[in-house]
Design a protein around this motif. Structure first.
Motif, short mmCIF file in Angstrom:
data_model
loop_
_atom_site.label_atom_id
_atom_site.label_comp_id
_atom_site.label_asym_id
_atom_site.label_seq_id
_atom_site.Cartn_x
_atom_site.Cartn_y
_atom_site.Cartn_z
N PRO A 271 3.46 0.30 2.27
CA PRO A 271 2.24 -0.36 2.73
C PRO A 271 1.91 -1.56 1.86
O PRO A 271 2.04 -1.51 0.63
N ARG A 272 1.45 -2.63 2.46
CA ARG A 272 1.18 -3.85 1.70
C ARG A 272 0.08 -3.65 0.67
O ARG A 272 0.14 -4.20 -0.43
N ASP A 273 -0.93 -2.83 1.00
CA ASP A 273 -2.00 -2.64 0.02
C ASP A 273 -1.51 -1.88 -1.20
O ASP A 273 -2.04 -2.07 -2.31
N THR B 242 10.37 0.55 2.99
CA THR B 242 9.23 -0.33 3.20
C THR B 242 7.93 0.41 2.87
O THR B 242 7.72 1.55 3.29
N ALA C 91 8.15 -6.38 -7.29
CA ALA C 91 8.10 -6.31 -5.84
C ALA C 91 9.21 -7.18 -5.27
O ALA C 91 9.61 -8.18 -5.88
N ILE D 277 1.63 -2.20 -2.51
CA ILE D 277 2.32 -3.23 -3.28
C ILE D 277 1.30 -4.11 -4.01
O ILE D 277 1.46 -4.43 -5.20
N ASP D 278 0.23 -4.47 -3.32
CA ASP D 278 -0.79 -5.32 -3.93
C ASP D 278 -1.46 -4.63 -5.11
O ASP D 278 -1.86 -5.29 -6.08
N ASP E 34 1.99 -10.30 -8.61
CA ASP E 34 3.40 -10.50 -8.29
C ASP E 34 4.26 -10.73 -9.52
O ASP E 34 5.32 -11.37 -9.45
N ASP F 25 9.48 -10.48 -0.39
CA ASP F 25 8.55 -10.40 0.75
C ASP F 25 7.45 -9.37 0.52
O ASP F 25 6.65 -9.10 1.42
N ARG F 26 7.40 -8.79 -0.68
CA ARG F 26 6.38 -7.83 -1.08
C ARG F 26 6.31 -6.64 -0.12
O ARG F 26 5.23 -6.16 0.24
N SER F 27 7.49 -6.16 0.26
CA SER F 27 7.54 -4.99 1.13
C SER F 27 8.10 -3.75 0.42
O SER F 27 7.95 -2.64 0.94
N ARG F 28 8.72 -3.92 -0.74
CA ARG F 28 9.38 -2.81 -1.44
C ARG F 28 9.23 -3.00 -2.94
O ARG F 28 8.90 -4.08 -3.43
#
Length: 459
Positions: A278-280, A276, A304, A282-283, A289, A307-310
């Motif tokens: 950090p969301r920032d 997992t 990604a 991934i962003d 996306d 769920d945009r976690s990995r």
């Protein structure tokens, strides 16, 4: 140079890393469908992936008793092991196809890729499958300045000649699409899509069972014998008579169908999922996306997670087939070369699946000695395997709409090839060397992108 902040090779994997696909996390085992092998059925399907299940849904809806058999658990092959990326699936260009098959046939073949992409969205909606299907678009990255020039020309030609949306993105705007400085721009295909492959497969399995299709796993087919009134299919659990047989084994095609085995090239595709993130982060890496791929001869594909976690990162990492414990660290190296910001994060899943290439880089659908088949999706099979499976079911029912542009195409093989790709290791070595040389030349001549022009912090 080795980054001192980076984990040692033995620490790249988390302590509890899994060889199971990340996609299977949190999904319930669908369990066995039938305990007793029926004595006879109208349609017997070999293979329980996207092709086989979509074919089975059609034949069952047409009133045919349908049995699906698999040597492993249902969906244990690449249908739950791929990257969840959906493109238009046809690799040869319009010009190459026209030179070989004529202009009209070439356009029809290319159009099938677009049709398959549109069809799978409608199929998912009609069956009510919840699998994170989204039209996120693809960023196809150029690994050299010359590759970008080629991509930009191809994009213009695709829009002009085939009406396919394709938008060149120069290197100065690259970080609006992908958080990497490695590439030299790319092309966005806004209609390409992503999904959760195991949830999609699970939805197909549920839909097939709702249509009274029997699906039996761990029941390998060992022999198919044709008779005047149908087939006798020998399995590990006994013999079944069938009016029609469909072979939907793709990269897992084996000894029971030697003619088909000589015509598909099984190739392992290796994938990792990070722990997992950090969301920032991934962003920053995937700001829109997009799914992503590149122009290397040995292709990488990444995205990604839904769920945009990995980060899900796949590709070919060795000349021959290897173990996920070996491929995981190698893929990690390649991933960190593209995204240095991922240095220090670890890998929680490392797995592989087997795809099937063909000698002409086209999927094939047809009959051989009465056995129906569809296979050879060349690594782009999510939509095409599903679509051709559906068409194959229609063919078995004798429906006119089952006809495709792939019908009656020659299905080539090569002398001395029996299904074991002895030629693959030297080819992969050559292509990997070629890619490395291209990267080195590109790195030595290209100006560094202007970081100030790109949004998002990298951490």
């Amino acid at each position: 140079m080795w980054d001192a902040t980076r984990p040692a090779a033995t620490d790249i994997m988390t302590e509890d890393w899994s060889r199971r696909p990340y996609w299977l996390d949190g999904l319930e085992d669908p369990g066995p469908d039938a305990t007793d092998l029926p004595k006879a059925v109208d349609v017997l399907v070999v293979g329980s992936g996207y092709t086989g299940l979509n074919a089975a849904i059609e034949t069952a809806r047409g009133g045919r008793s349908t049995l699906v058999l698999d040597a492993e658990a249902p969906g244990a092959g690449c249908s739950t092991r791929n990257g969840g990326q959906i493109s238009t699936s046809i690799k040869p260009s319009l010009a190459k196809l026209a030179a070989k098959h004529g202009a009209a046939r070439a356009r029809a073949i290319r159009a099938e890729g677009e049709t398959a992409l549109e069809w799978i969205e409608e199929r998912i909606r009609a069956l009510g499958i919840v699998c994170d299907f989204r039209r996120v678009g693809r960023f196809h990255a150029a690994h050299s300045a010359r590759s970008y020039e080629d991509l930009a020309r191809d994009a213009e030609r695709l829009e002009r000649e085939e009406g396919i949306e394709a938008r060149p993105v120069p290197r100065t705007e690259q970080r609006c699409e992908l958080g990497s400085d490695l590439y030299h721009g790319g092309v966005v295909f806004p209609r390409h899509a992503s999904l959760h492959p195991a949830r999609y497969h699970g939805g197909l399995l549920h839909s097939a069972r709702q249509e009274d299709v029997e699906v039996i796993g761990h029941c390998a087919v060992t022999q198919i014998v044709r008779h005047r009134d149908g087939f006798e299919v020998t399995t590990e659990q006994g013999m079944v008579r069938a009016r029609d047989v469909i072979v939907a084994t793709n990269g897992y095609t084996g000894a029971p169908t030697p003619w088909l085995r000589r015509r598909v090239i099984p190739i392992g595709s290796y994938v990792i999922a990070t722990e997992t993130l950090p969301r920032d982060l991934i962003d920053a890496l995937f700001p829109k996306d997009r799914i992503a791929s590149d122009t290397c001869k040995v292709v990488y594909y990444f995205r990604a997670s839904p769920d945009r976690s990995r980060v899900i990162f796949g590709g070919r990492v060795s000349a021959g087939e290897t173990d996920p414990a070996v491929s995981g660290p190698r893929l990690y190296d390649d991933m960190c070369r593209i995204f240095p910001e991922l240095n220090g994060y670890r890998v929680s899943h490392s797995w592989m699946g087997t795809v099937a290439y063909t000698f002409d880089e086209l999927a094939h659908v047809g009959q051989h000695e009465g056995v129906h088949y569809a296979m050879g999706y060349c690594g782009s099979g999510v939509s095409m395997a599903s679509y051709l499976g559906m068409r194959l079911g229609q063919k078995v029912l004798g429906l006119a709409e089952g006809r495709t542009a792939f019908d009656d195409l020659p299905f080539p093989t090569r002398p001395l090839y029996t299904g074991t790709p002895w030629f693959l290791p030297p080819m992969v070595k050559w292509y990997r060397w070629h890619d490395r040389m291209q990267h080195r030349r590109a790195a030595s001549t290209a100006p560094h992108p202007q970081r100030g022009a790109f949004p998002g912090a990298q951490s």
